[in-house]
Structures are given as structure tokens and as C-alpha cells.
Design a protein around this motif. Sequence first.
Motif, PDB file in Angstrom:
ATOM      1  N   ALA A 198      -1.484   4.696   3.163  1.00 40.92           N
ATOM      2  CA  ALA A 198      -2.003   3.337   3.352  1.00 40.92           C
ATOM      3  C   ALA A 198      -1.276   2.353   2.435  1.00 40.92           C
ATOM      4  N   VAL A 199      -1.030   2.785   1.180  1.00 40.42           N
ATOM      5  CA  VAL A 199      -0.324   1.921   0.234  1.00 40.42           C
ATOM      6  C   VAL A 199       1.119   1.690   0.689  1.00 40.42           C
ATOM      7  N   THR A 200       1.820   2.764   1.017  1.00 36.89           N
ATOM      8  CA  THR A 200       3.253   2.627   1.330  1.00 36.89           C
ATOM      9  C   THR A 200       3.453   1.850   2.629  1.00 36.89           C
ATOM     10  N   LYS A 201       2.445   1.863   3.488  1.00 39.41           N
ATOM     11  CA  LYS A 201       2.555   1.111   4.741  1.00 39.41           C
ATOM     12  C   LYS A 201       2.631  -0.391   4.442  1.00 39.41           C
ATOM     13  N   THR A 202       1.870  -0.832   3.450  1.00 38.63           N
ATOM     14  CA  THR A 202       1.894  -2.265   3.120  1.00 38.63           C
ATOM     15  C   THR A 202       3.262  -2.657   2.557  1.00 38.63           C
ATOM     16  N   TYR A 203       3.975  -1.691   1.980  1.00 38.71           N
ATOM     17  CA  TYR A 203       5.329  -1.965   1.476  1.00 38.71           C
ATOM     18  C   TYR A 203       6.397  -1.589   2.507  1.00 38.71           C
ATOM     19  N   ASN A 204       5.936  -1.038   3.622  1.00 42.45           N
ATOM     20  CA  ASN A 204       6.831  -0.659   4.715  1.00 42.45           C
ATOM     21  C   ASN A 204       7.894   0.360   4.292  1.00 42.45           C
ATOM     22  N   VAL A 205       7.489   1.337   3.491  1.00 43.56           N
ATOM     23  CA  VAL A 205       8.426   2.392   3.067  1.00 43.56           C
ATOM     24  C   VAL A 205       8.117   3.668   3.856  1.00 43.56           C
TER      25      VAL A 205
END
Lengths: 276, 470
Positions: A198-205
Motif C-alpha cells: 500500500a505504501v509503495t503504491k503511493t510512490y509508484n515503485v
Amino acid sequence: MFPIVAREEMAQGTVILNEIEAPLIARKAKPGQFVILKANEEGERIPLTMAETDPAKGTITVIYMVVGKSTALFKDLKVGEGYQDVIGPLGRPTHVEKVGTVLCVGGGTGVAVLHPITRAMKAAGNHVICVIGARNKGLLILEEKMKAASNDLRVCTDDGSYGHHGFVTDIVKEVLEKTPVQQVVAIGPVPMMKAVSAVTKTYNVPTMVSLNPIMIDGTGMCGGCRVSVGGKTKFACVDGPEFDGHQVNFDELTKRLRAYCTEEKQCYEGYCRLND
Amino acid sequence: MTEKMEKQDKKGRVPMPEQDPNVRKRNFQEVPTGYTPAMAQEEAARCVQCKKPGCVEGCPVSVDIPGFINLVTKGDFTAAIRHIWSMNALPAVCGRVCPQEIQCEGKCILNKKGLPVAIGNLERFCADYEREHGTGALPPKAAPTGKRIAVVGSGPSGLTVAGDLIQKGHSVTIMEAFHKPGGVLVYGIPEFRLPKAIVAQEVNFLERLGAEVKCNAVVGRTVSLDELFEEGYDAIYIGVGAGLPSFMNIPGENLIGILSANEYLTRANLMKAYKFPEVDTPIPLGKNVAVLGAGNVAMDSARTAMRLGAESVKIVYRRSRDEMPARKAEIHHAEEEGIEMMLLTNPVRYLGDESGRLTGMQCLKMELGEPDASGRRRPIPIKGSEFEIKTDLVIVAVGSGANPLLTQSTPDLALNKWGYIQADPETGKTSKRGVWAGGDIVTGAATVILAMGAGRAAANSIHKYLTWGW
């Protein structure tokens, strides 16, 4: 029989390491692949991702947490004794290439699976940042090995008894804020992988997770390990075990992992009573 | 009709003794209990010993049926089993699971007057008699040729290839991905239809003949075909089956309580989960069970669910009774045990609760239209006929596809558009030199005996290759 050649208790005896003689598997296994182990004639087939392989010595290593009857049976196996059956290597190996900076995130026994992937990512020329976590200091595993395998290691504990006080996601956010990261690998309990994704999705990684659903054969035959990825049904044993964390339906996986919770409890309690 | 035939048939077919349906529906012991020697001799005497026997033509492995039956009539059961063995390495299995009604027995001349000779029952009797009373003496074997063959998969076709080639003097290694040999005979067909001790005995027979069995060997993962050639094998036979379960692809299919028949039967049969908690592998116990499909696998699943204590078990099938692909005997046994046939019914979605467990299934009523590509009348949904059934366990038995595990790792093996291996129908030769294939991985899901027939053809071709070249 597949004899155990070395055995270690970690995390205050809750996590066990077995180094097992299995030359045919050791020869072929790559990071990210798993084996199926069966202790004895009446035993279940349990899938575990390999933590280490030594082709020269002809051994593989698995590290597991004791959570039920089958893992309790595994724990009781001594050096010189062994598993009746070990099958593998199964699943697709981790896709390892030089992408720049890789962030490897591990929780609980997931750290054991993350270790060879971290090492391979670094060997491929990546700058590897690692974050590992556990509930408390005593339950943390493989800290020294992970330090050696990565360029930068960060440690968290839920209770603050060691390293950062909090969850691995805190550090993941901190790293992604400061550093451009091309690939995240997250391996651990389902809630952890879900939170990290969920976190990395907001950074698009791009984020790869390794799943361990209930399965029997591990060769695509039973379909018990099906997971929803991007709305499509995949078999973790042959299409995975690694998938795009942004596409995995973790809630469905969490529910499916509870399919046999009553039976597992019944079996484990019976075993514990016998061994009292 | 000959005078002899009329005289014979007045006696009628000797019925196979069976466990009472109300007793057997709750146990896993074998349903038919087998002929006694007197029964076998009486039934064998019904055979009119045709000059041109239709039964042999109907047998995919060409067992000399009148020949062995004649020996049974005389009471020489040892000679009878040896006579069968010369054409069929797995008689105890075939006697139990072959669809005799469309093969040997379907071609029996006595059909013109009454019931055919119970060839399956007699074959089974010979194998069982040998197992219980035999000397254990092995059939003759040719001198060693020094050639090595790897047989990939220990199901019916692989075991046939192994049996044939070992008797021709070759050295055979059987590789099995599971921890026990037997393939579908062990993971698929239930104990009450084919006791696992019998399969173990048939495999042991091959081992006594000299075959080596390697379990836990996943060819395509643990070892590749090219590596097997590097290890010194001269030829490889692939008989890995069609082990990729098909699902319905309708909403809700990943709810807890929906299993492929492969998973359900593997838990019950290979892992012996019907004995849980004596063994560690659990199996879901459904109260109201629905089995999707109407083939032998569906019947096996339904009858297993009944034995595990279900209150109701339904076969849900979108066509009518006439199109059901299962053996007649299986349908008959299932109905005797209280399994309901819900025909002309097609599931459209599964219903579940908040914990992700199955609670029901929405279905549509169907009617039959014009024949489709399979020659069977096409089922057509009836508009507005939706209805719900309550179910906590659905077993999906709507067929299987080609498992790509081995073929993906062998790029030079030509496949058809469905992913099955392309093999010469006469010889089983594939596009890869030194590699043969047969059974379900070539034809798609079929029967034990057709897989054995393919194995027989491939074994002959492999023998020719090892003697004369490709």
C-alpha cells in the motif's frame, strides 16, 4: 529419507533452521523457489521457500516458525534424522536484474526467504537497502547475514526493544521519501506485505511479494493455492510464488489461509497433549 | 445364434457380490467384493469361445480374452493370470476401472441374447486370486540389452511402458513427482473403487521385475529431459497426465469451500485425509455438497463426500442423463448410495459470507438444443430460471487441461494449440528425438485403459528404436 545435517534454534526456539541433504534439489534451486516437505508417512505436505542452497555440499536450508502440528513435528527432527519426502525446486525463481536501487523488506521468517534474494540483487550490481522487522528483539533473525548481504540495513521492532520502534512501513516511507528506488521486494506475514504494498503504491515503485498459500502438490495440479492477482486467478505454485504486490488481493489470501483453522487447531492440540 | 450359445445363456450372468448401499455409503472399503472361484468358473463357462472374438477387438491392449476365460473355466487360475499378463501388466486395475460396457463387453456376442460375459469381473478375479494365492513367480524376461529408459509419470500409461520394456530386457527407471507411485490410480481413484494396496502391489510387481521407481522427482524442475539424456538414458517416455484442473470461471470461485476435484480427491486418496486426525492432512467436510460435472471423477468425488458424512450430495450437470460421461456402473452405484442427480442445471455464481466461506450457489435451468461439436445436444439456458441452492462444499469436476510444468521447460517439444504434446498416434513419437509421449498429456483427459493402449504402442516403438534406430 532426506537427512538433516545441521539444525539451529532461532528466535528463542520459535524459529527452526534445518539444513537438509537434497543434492538434486540443491543443484537446481534458485533464489525465490520453494520445496515441499513431508515429515513421515502420515504427515502433511508443507511448502517452504528455501533460505539457502549449497550445490557443492548438496544441501538446502529451510527456516520456519513453529505454528502447528506439522511444523512442531519438523522441530522434533534431530540431526541424523530426516524428512521422508522433500520435493523441488518448485515455483518460478526471483527475477533478478540490475535496476539501480532495490529496497528489500522482511518480516518474521520472511527474512529467511529474503536473504538469498537480497544477496542475488546485490550480486547483480544493485544498491540494496534492507529493512527487517520482528515483534521484539528476541524474535529477530539473521541480522548479521542481512547486514552482509546488503549495502544498508535498518532494523525495526514492534515494541521498540531494538532498532526503530515501529513497523517496517515507517522506514519504507522514510527511504522512499529520500531515495529514488527502482524495485521493492517485500516478504513476510500477509498483513506486512499488504501494508508495504500500500505504501509503495503511493510512490509508484514496483513491488514484488512472495506468497505462501495452502497447497498440496506444488506442481499446478490441485489449484488449492489460487490467488487473485489483478482480478485474475493465478496458481501460486507454478505462476508464483512471487507476484506484483500492487495487484494481489491480500484480503482474499488472508481468508483462504484460514480455510482449515479449526482442523489445524484440533491437530496441534492433540499433538501437544501427546507430548506433554 | 448357435445352439451352444443359447444353452450357455440360460444360466444368466453371475452377479458380482457388493456391499449393501446403506452400509458402504459411510465406509471406504471396496464396493464389489469379488467372485469366488466357483462363481468365476460358472461365469467363465458362459463364454462361447467365438472364432472371431469381438471382445479382443474392443480391448485397447488386445488381451486374449477367450484364451484366459477358457483357462478360468478349467480352474487353472495361475495360467489364466499369466496369459493376461502377457498383454496387460495391470489386470487388477483394469478389471476394476475399465469402461468394459463400451469395450470388450460391449462387443460380446452374448449381447444379442442377454447380458455379455462379465469380462471385467473375471479379469479382476484372476488378478486377485494370484495376489492372494499365487506363488509370486514372475513372467519370463528377455536377456539384458544394456539400454536405459526413463519413464516420466507412474500412472497407467507409464506403468504399462515400464512393464513392457522391462520384459523386453531393457533397464527402466520410473520417475514420479508425488511421494507415492501410481499417478491417478493413487491420487484420483478412491479407495472404495480401487484399493491402494492393489496399486502398490502392481507397482511392486514391476519392481520385482527390475524396474526402479524414483519418487519426488519433478521432471521439468528437479531434472530436465536433456539432463536425463546426459545421465545416459537412451529413450524417454512422457506419461504425466493432464493434471491442470479446470474451473467454472464464474464469480466467487475463490471462496473457501470450493475445491477442484483434483484437490479434493488428492486430499482424500493420496493424503488419506478421510482418516483425519489420524493423518495430518485435513479435508473439508461438507453438509450439503454439490459436485459440478458428471464424469467418473464427479462420481468419485460425490461418493467420497457421502462417505465423509454429508447430509446431501448433488451432482449438478448442465446436460441430461443421456449425456453423462461416467461409466454406467458408477452412476448406478452413486444413485444407490443416495446421490441426487440435478440435471440440466448450470451454476452461474457462488455465494459466500463475510469470512469468505461458501454458503450457496446460484444456478440456471437448461434445455437441450441442436447437437454441438461434440455430437451431444447443446445445453441452452432457460431465461429467468435462476434459482439458488444451499451448499457449503462445491467440488469442481468439469475436466482438466494440459499441465505446462514439463512442456514449458522443454522448448523443443511440439505442442498442439491446447498445450498437449504432439505425438504420432501410431507410435507415440514426439518431435524430440528419443522422446515418446502418451496418455492424457497427448489426448486430453481420457480413461486408464486408453492411456495403457498408448503406452503399449509407445513401448513397441521404443523397443524398435533401441533395436534399429529412430
